[in-house]
Scaffold this active site. Structure first.
Site, short mmCIF file in Angstrom:
data_model
loop_
_atom_site.label_atom_id
_atom_site.label_comp_id
_atom_site.label_asym_id
_atom_site.label_seq_id
_atom_site.Cartn_x
_atom_site.Cartn_y
_atom_site.Cartn_z
N LYS A 52 51.64 28.77 3.47
CA LYS A 52 52.10 30.15 3.65
C LYS A 52 53.11 30.51 2.57
O LYS A 52 53.96 29.69 2.21
CB LYS A 52 52.72 30.31 5.04
CG LYS A 52 53.02 31.75 5.44
CD LYS A 52 53.54 31.81 6.90
CE LYS A 52 53.81 33.23 7.35
NZ LYS A 52 54.33 33.28 8.75
N SER A 97 51.95 36.48 11.72
CA SER A 97 52.03 36.79 10.32
C SER A 97 51.35 35.77 9.41
O SER A 97 51.12 36.06 8.23
CB SER A 97 53.49 36.93 9.91
OG SER A 97 54.16 35.69 10.06
N SER A 135 53.59 33.58 15.23
CA SER A 135 52.92 33.82 13.94
C SER A 135 51.97 32.73 13.49
O SER A 135 51.23 32.92 12.53
CB SER A 135 53.96 34.06 12.84
OG SER A 135 54.47 35.37 12.94
#
Lengths: 424, 99
Positions: A30, A105, A129
């Site tokens: 990420k 996310s 997330s």
């Protein structure tokens, strides 16, 4: 290839050690996790050309384990969102449900795994997330116990809530990635000894004989019918394999969403004050005084959701409102922890749908932030209570992925991995 | 806070107060954003009001500070620390006037 789903913000190969437990694995990381020499944007224009001079601890550990990092995965800006549509680099798409969002996310991380563009991925979970995109993309995601995985090198959004964790096609692979990254780190004083020398992959035995699974009614009531059907079918599977399922009550979780957002936004308003356009990040130019230049840089480079949260956090912490919002949110957090502690006196793990709905259509939730916040009802209580949780695919409703979540007591990763693996 | 504003809910901030909070947070906003945020904050803060129903709970008291020895350790070089700065001069960050 990756252009299909807009999975990566930066595609770059970072080679790990020649051998190690992850020597044959590719990993998407990420883009809020620092990689030395490779730009790390947090999905924001603010950090469009930011290149960290050091690796996050989890990245060092991936390299030591022999993994090959294949790119920096797309994400909601600074982790603020549930759909990966707030990325300044364009929305990611859901490979498992065309026309739908991949969740957020960590949407790029989950989409990378679902599309086969990486074997494994790292995400971060502040209020769901990792689990939200795992459920929406039909993959496995683990939010570890707070303190199990070092946050050194993770660009902070809400420190007291967030943890880095794995996404993978199977429980065993997710567990193996967790084995590689967990454990104490002298550079993160919130890490604990419990993660040292683990064998989480070995816990994926599928054996749930004599396991008691508690189902909190409060986390099932609000779910769509199709999601509930898949959830009940998964529980039936577990019963057939020897598990006992019983209902439990967690009255505090009715207030978890508002407590979560007050705390997360308050921490965000403080954490994001570091983006001043002077030491790094987008500069507003040097006209006028510091306050004006600072405001201008932040007006230009932050997206709307980030501004919304900074402002609401600033408001919640401001004179006259601190006791009304922040202090009460901390009370709610303590209540949630207490409720979970009591539940784990009588059950081994708790189960709920991960998300109350199947993946949203692209654009569906953007206009109404409150509706988007409410979608996190089942995942945020876990972060408030610092507990571990795993999301496992639970089949589909109308062709759309559904996830089931198992929550364990603190440092009970083996339990949730064992129970989760029984559904594969 | 500001007494010149009235929101759509009793306690919700009006546009002037949204601007004031944006000033405190050092985030510039355009007029459209002020309008949207004023409307949205009324809904969101109204929802946060439900925290009033939370009972007082005894907090965990087992937190401890974790300290390490204050000793010199490896850190970034000055060059590395300055590498991402938009402007530098003589090995320092260069920024706008403070006041």
């Amino acid at each position: 290839m990756s252009a299909d789903y807009n999975v990566f913000i930066t595609e770059e190969t970072i080679e790990g050690a020649d051998d190690g437990p992850l020597a044959d694995s590719t990993v998407a990381v990420k883009d809020n996790i620092s990689t030395e020499g490779v730009r790390t944007t947090c999905g924001s224009e603010m950090l469009d050309d930011y290149v960290p001079p050091y690796d996050a601890t989890v990245v060092e550990r991936l390299k030591d384990a022999g993994a090959t990092i294949v790119g920096k995965a797309n994400m909601d800006e600074f982790g603020m969102g549930s759909t990966t549509e707030t990325s300044a680099f364009g929305a990611a798409e859901n490979p498992a449900a065309p026309g739908r969002v991949p969740g957020g996310s960590s949407g790029g991380s989950a989409a990378a795994v679902a599309a086969g563009e990486a074997d494994l991925a790292l995400g971060s979970d502040t209020g769901g997330s990792i689990r939200n995109p795992a459920a929406f993309c039909g993959v496995v995601g683990i939010k570890p116990t707070y303190g199990l995985v070092s946050r050194y090198g993770l660009v902070a959004y809400a420190n007291s809530l967030e943890q880095i964790g794995p996404l993978a096609p199977t429980v065993e692979e997710a567990a193996a990635l967790l084995d590689a990254i967990s454990g104490p780190d002298e550079r993160d004083a919130t890490t604990r000894e419990e993660g040292a020398g683990t064998d989480y992959a070995g816990a994926a035995t599928g054996d749930v004989e004599d396991t008691t699974i508690g189902v909190p009614a409060e986390l099932v009531e609000g779910a769509d019918e199709g999601v509930r059907e898949r959830f009940e079918a998964s529980l039936d599977d577990l019963r057939e394999r020897g598990a006992t399922v019983e209902e439990v009550s967690l009255p505090s979780v009715e207030h978890a969403v508002e407590a979560y957002y007050v705390i997360a936004m308050s921490e965000a308003s403080s954490n994001l004050a570091r983006f001043d356009g002077v030491r790094y990040g987008h500069s507003g130019g040097f006209d006028g005084n510091w306050n004006e230049a600072f405001s201008k840089a932040r007006e230009e480079a932050f997206g709307e959701e980030v501004k919304r949260r900074i402002l609401l956090g600033t408001y919640a912490l401001s004179a006259g409102y601190h006791d009304k919002y922040y202090k009460q949110a901390q009370d709610a957090r303590a209540w949630v922890k207490q409720d979970f502690d009591e539940a784990f006196e009588s059950v081994d793990v708790l189960a709920s749908p991960t998300m109350p709905t199947p993946p949203f259509e692209v654009g569906e939730s953007l206009d109404d932030p409150l509706q988007m916040y409410l979608a996190d009802a089942n995942t945020v209580p876990v972060n408030l209570a610092d507990l571990p949780a795993i999301s496992i695919p639970a089949g589909e409703t109308d062709g759309l992925p559904v996830g089931i979540q198992f929550i364990g007591p603190a440092f009970g990763e083996e339990e949730i991995i064992r129970v989760g693996s029984a559904l594969e | 806070m500001s007494d010149t504003s009235t929101g759509s809910e009793d306690s919700a901030p009006g546009p002037e107060e949204v601007r004031h909070v944006a000033d405190l947070a050092r985030v510039g906003l355009d007029d459209d954003e002020v309008e949207r945020f004023t409307e949205q904050f009324a809904d969101i803060l109204d929802y946060f009001e439900t925290l009033d129903e939370v009972p007082e709970v005894e907090r965990d008291a087992d937190l401890v500070n974790v300290m390490r020895e204050d000793e010199v350790r490896d850190s970034l070089t000055q060059e590395e620390a300055l590498a991402n700065a938009p402007e530098t001069e003589d090995g320092y960050f260069k920024g706008p006037n403070v006041s």
